[in-house]
Every structure is written in structure tokens, then in C-alpha cells.
Design a protein around this motif. Sequence first.
Motif, PDB file in Angstrom:
ATOM      1  N   UNK A 413       0.798  -1.112   0.282  1.00  7.12           N
ATOM      2  CA  UNK A 413       0.081  -0.180  -0.174  1.00  7.12           C
ATOM      3  C   UNK A 413       1.002   1.113   0.052  1.00  7.12           C
ATOM      4  N   UNK A 414       2.049   1.083   0.659  1.00  6.90           N
ATOM      5  CA  UNK A 414       2.696   2.324   0.822  1.00  6.90           C
ATOM      6  C   UNK A 414       3.413   2.588  -0.432  1.00  6.90           C
ATOM      7  N   UNK A 415       4.064   1.438  -1.328  1.00  2.74           N
ATOM      8  CA  UNK A 415       4.498   1.570  -2.526  1.00  2.74           C
ATOM      9  C   UNK A 415       3.835   2.223  -3.620  1.00  2.74           C
ATOM     10  N   UNK A 416       2.438   1.611  -3.396  1.00  3.88           N
ATOM     11  CA  UNK A 416       1.332   1.796  -4.538  1.00  3.88           C
ATOM     12  C   UNK A 416       0.863   3.646  -4.270  1.00  3.88           C
ATOM     13  N   UNK A 417       0.919   4.072  -3.077  1.00  2.00           N
ATOM     14  CA  UNK A 417       0.561   5.385  -2.617  1.00  2.00           C
ATOM     15  C   UNK A 417       1.760   6.411  -3.400  1.00  2.00           C
ATOM     16  N   UNK A 418       2.960   6.049  -3.056  1.00  2.00           N
ATOM     17  CA  UNK A 418       4.081   6.782  -3.567  1.00  2.00           C
ATOM     18  C   UNK A 418       4.039   6.723  -5.174  1.00  2.00           C
ATOM     19  N   UNK A 419       3.904   5.394  -5.605  1.00  2.00           N
ATOM     20  CA  UNK A 419       3.966   5.327  -6.953  1.00  2.00           C
ATOM     21  C   UNK A 419       2.749   6.326  -7.656  1.00  2.00           C
ATOM     22  N   UNK A 420       1.657   6.154  -7.470  1.00  2.00           N
ATOM     23  CA  UNK A 420       0.687   6.959  -7.999  1.00  2.00           C
ATOM     24  C   UNK A 420       0.906   8.542  -7.649  1.00  2.00           C
ATOM     25  N   UNK A 421       1.387   8.710  -6.729  1.00  2.00           N
ATOM     26  CA  UNK A 421       1.471  10.188  -6.284  1.00  2.00           C
ATOM     27  C   UNK A 421       2.665  11.112  -7.180  1.00  2.00           C
ATOM     28  N   UNK A 422       3.760  10.223  -7.215  1.00  2.00           N
ATOM     29  CA  UNK A 422       4.993  10.899  -7.731  1.00  2.00           C
ATOM     30  C   UNK A 422       5.441  10.308  -8.675  1.00  2.00           C
ATOM     31  N   UNK A 423       5.429   9.211  -9.315  1.00  2.00           N
ATOM     32  CA  UNK A 423       6.182   8.678 -10.282  1.00  2.00           C
ATOM     33  C   UNK A 423       5.967   9.193 -11.513  1.00  2.00           C
ATOM     34  N   UNK A 471      -1.342   8.420   6.742  1.00  5.52           N
ATOM     35  CA  UNK A 471      -2.141   7.315   6.033  1.00  5.52           C
ATOM     36  C   UNK A 471      -1.815   6.077   7.059  1.00  5.52           C
ATOM     37  N   UNK A 472      -0.841   6.030   7.906  1.00  3.53           N
ATOM     38  CA  UNK A 472      -0.304   4.881   8.537  1.00  3.53           C
ATOM     39  C   UNK A 472       0.668   3.975   7.564  1.00  3.53           C
ATOM     40  N   UNK A 473       1.069   4.337   6.723  1.00  2.00           N
ATOM     41  CA  UNK A 473       2.050   3.570   5.879  1.00  2.00           C
ATOM     42  C   UNK A 473       3.472   3.550   6.358  1.00  2.00           C
ATOM     43  N   UNK A 474       3.596   4.391   7.067  1.00  2.00           N
ATOM     44  CA  UNK A 474       5.042   4.746   7.587  1.00  2.00           C
ATOM     45  C   UNK A 474       5.149   5.184   9.109  1.00  2.00           C
ATOM     46  N   UNK A 475       6.287   4.897   9.895  1.00  2.00           N
ATOM     47  CA  UNK A 475       6.234   5.488  11.216  1.00  2.00           C
ATOM     48  C   UNK A 475       7.363   6.425  11.173  1.00  2.00           C
ATOM     49  N   UNK A 476       7.516   7.363  12.084  1.00  2.00           N
ATOM     50  CA  UNK A 476       8.640   8.411  12.493  1.00  2.00           C
ATOM     51  C   UNK A 476       9.829   7.826  13.321  1.00  2.00           C
ATOM     52  N   UNK A 477      10.930   7.747  12.778  1.00  2.00           N
ATOM     53  CA  UNK A 477      12.078   7.361  13.389  1.00  2.00           C
ATOM     54  C   UNK A 477      12.335   8.247  14.669  1.00  2.00           C
ATOM     55  N   UNK A 505      -5.238   4.421  11.428  1.00  2.00           N
ATOM     56  CA  UNK A 505      -4.756   4.354  10.068  1.00  2.00           C
ATOM     57  C   UNK A 505      -3.707   3.232   9.977  1.00  2.00           C
ATOM     58  N   UNK A 506      -3.967   2.472   9.021  1.00  2.00           N
ATOM     59  CA  UNK A 506      -2.825   1.748   8.360  1.00  2.00           C
ATOM     60  C   UNK A 506      -2.246   0.733   9.306  1.00  2.00           C
ATOM     61  N   UNK A 507      -1.085   0.913   9.664  1.00  2.00           N
ATOM     62  CA  UNK A 507      -0.245   0.067  10.677  1.00  2.00           C
ATOM     63  C   UNK A 507      -0.975   0.277  12.097  1.00  2.00           C
ATOM     64  N   UNK A 508      -1.586   1.445  12.462  1.00  2.00           N
ATOM     65  CA  UNK A 508      -2.060   1.484  13.736  1.00  2.00           C
ATOM     66  C   UNK A 508      -3.372   0.928  13.892  1.00  2.00           C
ATOM     67  N   UNK A 509      -3.983   0.475  12.807  1.00  2.00           N
ATOM     68  CA  UNK A 509      -5.272  -0.068  12.825  1.00  2.00           C
ATOM     69  C   UNK A 509      -5.408  -1.389  13.639  1.00  2.00           C
ATOM     70  N   UNK A 510      -6.623  -1.736  14.199  1.00  2.00           N
ATOM     71  CA  UNK A 510      -6.860  -2.836  14.920  1.00  2.00           C
ATOM     72  C   UNK A 510      -7.297  -3.930  14.079  1.00  2.00           C
ATOM     73  N   UNK A 511      -7.489  -3.518  12.884  1.00  2.00           N
ATOM     74  CA  UNK A 511      -8.265  -4.648  11.838  1.00  2.00           C
ATOM     75  C   UNK A 511      -7.246  -5.458  11.305  1.00  2.00           C
ATOM     76  N   UNK A 512      -7.546  -6.467  10.612  1.00  2.00           N
ATOM     77  CA  UNK A 512      -6.659  -7.593  10.148  1.00  2.00           C
ATOM     78  C   UNK A 512      -5.821  -6.857   9.180  1.00  2.00           C
ATOM     79  N   UNK A 513      -4.539  -7.494   9.120  1.00  2.00           N
ATOM     80  CA  UNK A 513      -3.518  -6.810   8.140  1.00  2.00           C
ATOM     81  C   UNK A 513      -3.894  -7.462   6.693  1.00  2.00           C
TER      82      UNK A 513
END
Length: 963
Positions: A413-423, A471-477, A505-513
Motif C-alpha cells: 500500500x505504501x509503495x502504491x501510494x508513492x507510485x501513483x503520487x510521484x512517479x 495514512x499509517x503507511x510509515x512510522x517516524x524514526x 490508520x494503516x499500521x495502527x489499525x486494529x483490523x486484520x492486516x
Amino acid sequence: MHGTVCFRYSVCSQLSSLFLLGFNRTVTLDSRLLTCFPLNGVSNFVDMASSVSAQANPAPVAALQRGIVKMVLSGCAIIVRGQPRGGPPPERQINLSNIRTGALARRAPQSQPDQKDTPDEPYAFQAREFLRKMLIGKEVCFTVEVKTALGREYGMVYLGRDTTGENIAESLVNEGLATVRREGIRGNNPDQARLCDLEDQAKASKKGMWTEGGGTNTVRDLKYIIENPRNFVDSMHQKPVNAVIEHVRDGSVVRALLLPDYYLVTVMLSGVKCPTFKREADGTESPEPFAAEAKFFTESRLLQRDVQIILESCPNQVILGTVLHPNGNITELLLKEGFARCVDWSMAVYTQGAEKLRAGEKSAKERKVRIWKDYVAPTANMDQKDRQFVAKEKNKDKDKRFRPIYDIPYMFEAREFMRKKIIGKKVNVTVDYIRAATSSSETSTIPAFAERTCATVTIGGINIAEALVSKGFATVIRYRQDDDQRSSHYDELLAAEARAIKNGKGLHSKKEVPIHRVADISGETQKAKQFLPFLQRAGRSEAVVEYVFSGSRLKLYMPKETCLITFLLAGIECPRGSRNMPGGMQVAEPFSDEAMAFTKELVLQREVEVEVESMDKAGNFIGWLHIEGVNLSVALVENALSKVHFTAERSSYYKTLVSGEEASRLRKDKIWANYEEKKVEEVVHVMEEKERTANYRAVYVTEITDTMHFYTQDVETGTQLENLMETMRAEIAAQPPVEGSYAARRGDYCIANFSADGEWYRARVEKVQSPAKVHVFYIDYGNREIVPSTRLAVIPPAFSTRTLAAQATEYTFAYIQVPQDEDARADVVDSLVRDIQNTQCLLNVEHSGVTCPHVTLQFADSKDDVGLSLVKEGMVMVDVRKEKHLQKMVGKWPPRRNSKSEMKVMFTFSFLMTLSGHYGQNRCVLCTSASIGPNELALELRKGYADMCQTFSGHSDFVRAKT
């Protein structure tokens, strides 16, 4: 404190400072705003008559009221306001009694292009300027003498706190900038009599409008549209320009009149953004928190003030600038008072020093004022419970290939978000720091990494990293407190992560992966054989290029089939790169790296379409790859990075490939640099006879041209188009484009407002004849229109052809000849419009053409062939094809009968011949002096009897009159 006060005439005497306003409106008070409006200590409207309110039965006199002049609408109308108490104060319009001034210029409504702009009346602008310079921001007192049924108020206005001040109406008349309404003058009114005397004196002195010449030189040449805003801004060279602020849209966007050339431009303050007013679907506006207060803050300081503006940049047709007032810089004041926040996408062009903006925002954050009232400084510390934990490594399934992009949760999902956004798009990159290289050792647990450049990437003002975190596709270092090597927008990233955690959202969701079950059939011969028939029948299939091995070898992800395949480009022979072989390393062929770089640049991680034709022994699929109308095989050949393979002879792209190769060979470019012509024996290739493929699919016919070409939409993607249009129009309604800000250029994709229904559609600019005549092609429907540039706007990135390809595809009929006669062709087009336009049909591609594919079309209900129906009706002739597999199809069609237009000519000719008694004598219809031969007669019959008479008898004028 917070509270609500209703301003009404019936308020008790203790609130006399409020009841004099006469406003039936409610104002919410916020005591925190009392400290941010230093407006020279001017009091609210005050009723001067309140001092005698205790007297019994007071005489009915006009109450004297006070206010601050907010705006001068014209030479005889002003807007006054009260003192702010917890929010923007109430306002009212006062029109000057007994005088009249010229009307100011008005722009014609953009929704009515047939109307013209209304220019200034003579001395109208001078009267407005006279009042503006005298009154703006000043305290005045006034009396309301007349109030009409519609609520318009007329009265006398004096500069200052009482009537001893300057009478505004008298000053205008004395300067010759206004005329007196003598029809309403009463002889017993001394004020009105004085106005008449002043007007007579102005006439005698020939002041203002009473000067000779009529004042035509006082009419402004207002310029509402700038043809090329970017060049206009560059021509100013970032030097201050004198201006008057005419309108404040919100705290950070103003409309300014540039002097002395009278350009009306919308300017967005560089480096900041204030809360705005969002337009709802029903047309109403809902303010964001502190939007009204920010607007008033700017209005009270800049509206109709003389300022200087530095025009700094013009990205995407939006003019960025800084407004300078003698009392300060409004941009920095907005930040210090907590009415705005810094925005990095425009801060780079701020010429007064970006550090001042950061300092102002930091001060507001620390004081927690206005928009920062709930601000909490982020922390990079981790909870103690998260620092230590017990873990156990799982045994990996050795039989299963680990694919991080599909197996790691949310990585796809993270890759697709970035691909559609900036490629493939231009982005802004700001390098934050460079992380030094690390080396691994036996005693170190830190992995080895090469030197890394860490940067902030933005597109259209959007920070990609922040969007990913939101969107919950990444976390902050989390960094050490003493580690300053971090993002320049670290605070924004932490805030975005906090929002994502709060909203689940995303990684922080309680839903199934989400699980991505993707079948990787690369090199799996048996699986490839199972997929091959399905991919062949599918025709053109959507795919995403995952990896490029070489110029002609790619790895594709097929979304509909949820599989990964290895794909080889058909019809070409590309230079091979270096690779390991059993006998050692194979040396790369010349230009192999260039071919791979070309393919990567064109298609890597892009959405493409593929036509699978066959597969090789290793389970690799072979076929054609298209991206935005470009055939990759053809592109490689035309760029001299590949040769045509003999297997291309069976393809419909063979001629295009051969012509491209011939051009490259003549140029002696790249792989053909050392090519020399060699004499070769002519080899006749026996082509395998193939059968006609009938693969009909449902389409919707949207447009038919005068040349018998037509455009269709695939029924399968119709729902996607409807959803895209609905979402796009909702977004445009919420944030309407700035009218006149788009500069059309040939070939650009945009959105256009269709004249027939007033809706927005995606379009492509085909020709720019002038700003008022722009030729556009509606890419989803196939029709064309000429529109003014004011009805065009930049297409939002979320609705570009990257998101959904253009839905209108051009075709022409196979096996039939287009009539050369215009009347006959028009009859055919009319019949097609009646029968198939705006209806669903079945379409099959028969063979390729020069401009578009040739197809057969069937009616959806009866399955009758549309072209065959035209032949049976005698409207078109059959086009005989040389290909054997197509001749079988044409052989089933009946011979063509005479068309309706030819039958009409033949009947008319025979009729006239019979009437004149010359039938069979080969003589002219109208005379007996000229004879023609049988062959010539037949030839002229096909042209029409009128042209025949003109050619052979010289009776052209008479014949035309009769016909």
C-alpha cells in the motif's frame, strides 16, 4: 469569557453603545481577541442622543452615531464598522444623502461570456480615491435620514467624533466630484441649500467633472486577466510595486490593484497559510477555526490601504507575494499573532528572510495563541515499556520465496501510494542531511549501509513523507536528543503520526492486516501455460512494470490477475547486457545499458497495457507493451536501440517497425553507427495464413465525426469514469479554480467547462487561437469545442490520465469505403448518429490503420453488423481487402447497390432527358448545340447533371438557377 449578544433596537439604555448599531444579528464574543486589534483606541458606535434619554418626550431627531470606515464602495457609499469585541465587529453601509457620483467599473459575469465589462464613468474612480484617502480607518459620525424598504440607509457623514468635523458630501461637491440631487431639495433645509451653492461654485471654478473635455482621461483601463502570469511576475524583478488592496478573501489571500497600470491580481502571501472558508456542496461557506478573525486582522490593516507588493513567484498560475505596509509586514504579523502557519512549499521564495517566519511561528506556538491554543510540543522519547521486550524469532518457510513488497504488512500500500503520487512527476527536493556510511563487523550489530542523502520530497506543496505517515503507511524514526540529523519537518511528521494513531490508520489499525496473495509465475512453465490462453483472450490487459531486466525484458504485476510475470517485448531484438553464464561472464553488447536506461525511464513503475501473443520455453510471455499510446517495441526501434526481428512480420505493427528501423539506419544512430549496406539475395517469406479473430466487447458510442470515424468508451470501465467525474466535480465545487488563472498551451491536459450543461470534464488543448478561442478535445467522450480560456482550469493531479486513462478511443469501420461525395457521406453520418450514437454496441478490432484501428460494430440487441447494414441500404461500397483471412469476411457481404444520392441524380437526368426529347441522343438537356459521347455521358452522370451542362453547353448560370 464566551457569550452571545444580540444587537437590536430594543436593548435597554444601559447598553446604549450597542443598541445604536441597529443590527439584527448575533455576534459571539471572545475576550482573547481583545489584545490583538490595536486600532488607535477608537470606540464603538455611540449614540450621542443617549445623554438626554432621561428627558421626558424628547423631540424626534436623527440619532448621531459613530463608527470606523472599513471600506469606500464608491464616491457616495461607505461601509462603517464597530470596535471588535471578541470577534469581527458588525458592519453597515451608509449612502450619502442628496448627492450622486459616477459608477465604478464592473466586470461582466464569467458565466455570461456574451456580456461585456462595464468601464468607469468619468471621475468615478477619482471620487472613490478622494474618500478612500480621507476616510479609510478613520472615525466618523453620521446621521441616518432615510431608510428605504429594502434596508438602504441614506444620511450625512462627518469626519471625526461630532458634526463640527468635515462634511463629506460637501467636500465631494466642492471638489467637483459629485452632483447634487436637486429633485429632492427642500428650500427650508440649510444643509441642502449649501450643497446647491457649493455645486454652483464648483461649476464656476470648473473643478472636477465641470472641467472642459468631459473627463474621458479619468477612465481607467482595468486589466482583469494576465495572459502569462509567470512572465508578468518575472518582469517585476521582485521590486516593490505600488498597489491598493481591493479585497481580502482570507487572512493570506488578497486582491490588489497594481499602480499605475491598473492590473487587478490575486496575491497569496508567500510562506504562510491562514485558516480558510470552505465552500460546501450547497454553495454556503463554513469557516475553519479562526478564519473570520484572521480575515478581519488582515482587513483592518490592509483593506483599501496604500501598500507595496513584492511579486515573488508564480507556481501553477498562483501569484505569490509579500505585502508591505508602512506600519509593518502583514505576513510576519499574522504568524506572531497565531493567525497563520508556515508552509514550506512557498517559503523558499519569501524574499524577506524565512528565518523571520520561523521565529514568528515559534513565538505563537510557545504562547499557544489562536490556532496554536492546543499545541503540544512533540517528544521523541519512548515509553519505558517499549524499550525492552522478549522476542522469539520465527522459523522461515524455506520453500516459500520471501517477497517484501507483498509479504510485509502495508508495504505494498505504501509503495502504491508513492507510485501513483510521484512517479514520472516533477518534485521538489530539499536535502536535510547526509547520513555517513556504516560498515558492518563481526562484533557490531549495525548493518552496513552506503552513504545516504536524506531529503524532504514535496509535490504540489504536499510533503510525501508526511502523507505516508498520515495514512499509517510509515512510522517516524525516534532520534537521540543530541542528534540534529533529522527532517526539517520533524514536528509535522510526529503530529501526522499522532493523528494516524488516534484514527487507527494503516499500521495502527486494529483490523486484520491485508494479505496480498500474488502468484509469481516467472519461470514457472506449467503455471504460465495455464495463464496463457486467458491472457491471450483478454486482449489489452493492465499491468504495472515492477522491474526492468534489460531493454526488452521486464517483470510485470497484473492487478486483475494478481500475478507476476516475466514479459519479453515482441517483434524486436534488443542488445543483451552482461550476465553470468556456465562458461563465465558474458560481455554486454554495445548500447545494452542505453536500451535498459531508455526502457526504465519510459515505463518503470508506470501503469501500462500489454497484449500477450505467446510464450517461450522458459515460461516467459511475449507480446506488445503500450504506455500512453506509445508502443515500447516501436519506440526502441525508432531510437536506434533495437532491431526488428523477423517474427514481427505476422504483426500489425510490422510496417511501423520497419519504417522506424529504416529511419534509424539512415541516420546511422547508435546500433547503426557502423552499419554498411550489403547486397543480399531476395528471400521470400512464406507467411502463415491466420484466421480472423472475433473477440467482440461491449462499448458505448459517444461521438461520430463527419469523416465516419467514431469514439467509444469501454463499458467495463464506465463505472470508474462515473466515480471519477463525481469526485472531481465535488472537489471543484468545494475549491473552485481561480477564474482566468489558467494559461492554455497546446497539448496540455486540463479541465473544461462544457457549454451545453455547464459541467467540468477532462480535456486536452488542441489549438490556442486566442484567449477567447481555445480548441479543446474532451478525452473521455471524443467531442470537440472552442471555449474561452476563462472556462479552463488546471486538472487536479488526482484526476489526471495517470489515475484513469482517457476513455474515448477513436475507430473507423472496416471493410467499407467512405463516400467521397459530401452529400452522400453526410447521409451516412446522419444514419449512424440515429442508429448508434449514445447507445451500447459490440466492437471487434479487425486490423490496424494509419490513424486508428479498423473495426466491425454490431447492434447490442440484434447482433446485426452496422457496416453490413449500410452496404445493404446502398449507402456505402465494400472495401475489398487483400489479406486472405479478411477476404473470407468480405466475401460474405452482398455487392453494393447505388447510393441514394446517385439514384437521385440518375432519376433527375433521365427525367429531364425525356422532357427535352433528347433521351438517347447524347445531347445537352437544355440545348441541342452540343453533343457528348457515351463514355463522357456516363462520367458526367456520376458528377451530376448541373456540372455536366456547365462543362459542355456553357449554360452554367441558367442551369444553376433552374436547379
